[in-house]
Design a protein around this motif. Sequence first.
Motif: not given
Length: 318
Positions: A48-52, A75-76, A102-103
């Motif tokens: 998950v990127a943050g909440e995504t 992905l990072g 990053l999302a």
Amino acid sequence: MNDALPRRERSSFTGFAINRLDRREDLRNQPNAVTALRHRSDTRIAVVAGETPILKRLDGEALTVWFSHGETEMLGPAAEEIFMGTAEDGTPRFGRLLDKALAEPLKERAELFVTDLRSVALKRIVPEDEVGPLGEAKAVLDWHARHRFCAQCGGPTVAGASGWRRECTACGAMHFPRTDPVVIMLVTRGDACLLARQARFAPGMYSCIAGFVEPGETIEDAVRRESWEEAGLKVGAVRYLASQPWPFPSSIMMGCIAEALGDEITLDMTELEEGRWFPREEVLQMLDGKHPDGLACPQHIAIANTLVRAWALDGERI
């Protein structure tokens, strides 16, 4: 039908509830063992990127929440990582948090599909048994992002126990992921039930009333208090029916059916904008999508849908 087979629990019909991972709590304080699992070739990681959520495209239109170790490295950098346990075949499962910034750039990559968690469950875009682990990963990783500092002394904290606690570097206090208990209830009276709506709901959507359980309160008493505060209804018998993990950000929804002792409704207009008694026939129309005024119940991922269906279709009573 084989009567020896257990009936599927109602909770398992709610969104995010199916989670077949063996959480392997026994390994969380064995960093060397977890590190070895992390680098196995068959290890899979939810991201998950943050909440995504970040999903991976497979052949055709299929999507999955699981990435290999090498794929996640592309992905990072990881802000946090948790050991989630093992799948039914014994393969290790982890969750990885990326910076929320990053999302957006990850949306441009053809091999990825980036969307919000609610849509993942609502649109059934990944297999059913992947939704629960994704919700688990999001809830715990979100907790890490929100608890960088100690609630006791204000010092910085670091992850411990393979991501299942945070440890203060100043005073040594240990903090653990929290789950907030919420009661959600279908209040009934004879052959009718109370449904209400908040201003943020989609047009025509009616649902059950709900509220957080307060300290020193039983589930039943929380149902009675919330029914009185939100609808002015005194409630007698209360029966638990099902529960749902709700990772927005991290709650456990405890669904109950409650019996009202009177008919008169007085809504708390700071919480609700409308509510009334709905006879069973009207509720059935709402569930079937055939209400003449376009009124509807919550969609399948919500425990409110489970409660309403149990009462309207299966005849669940107090």
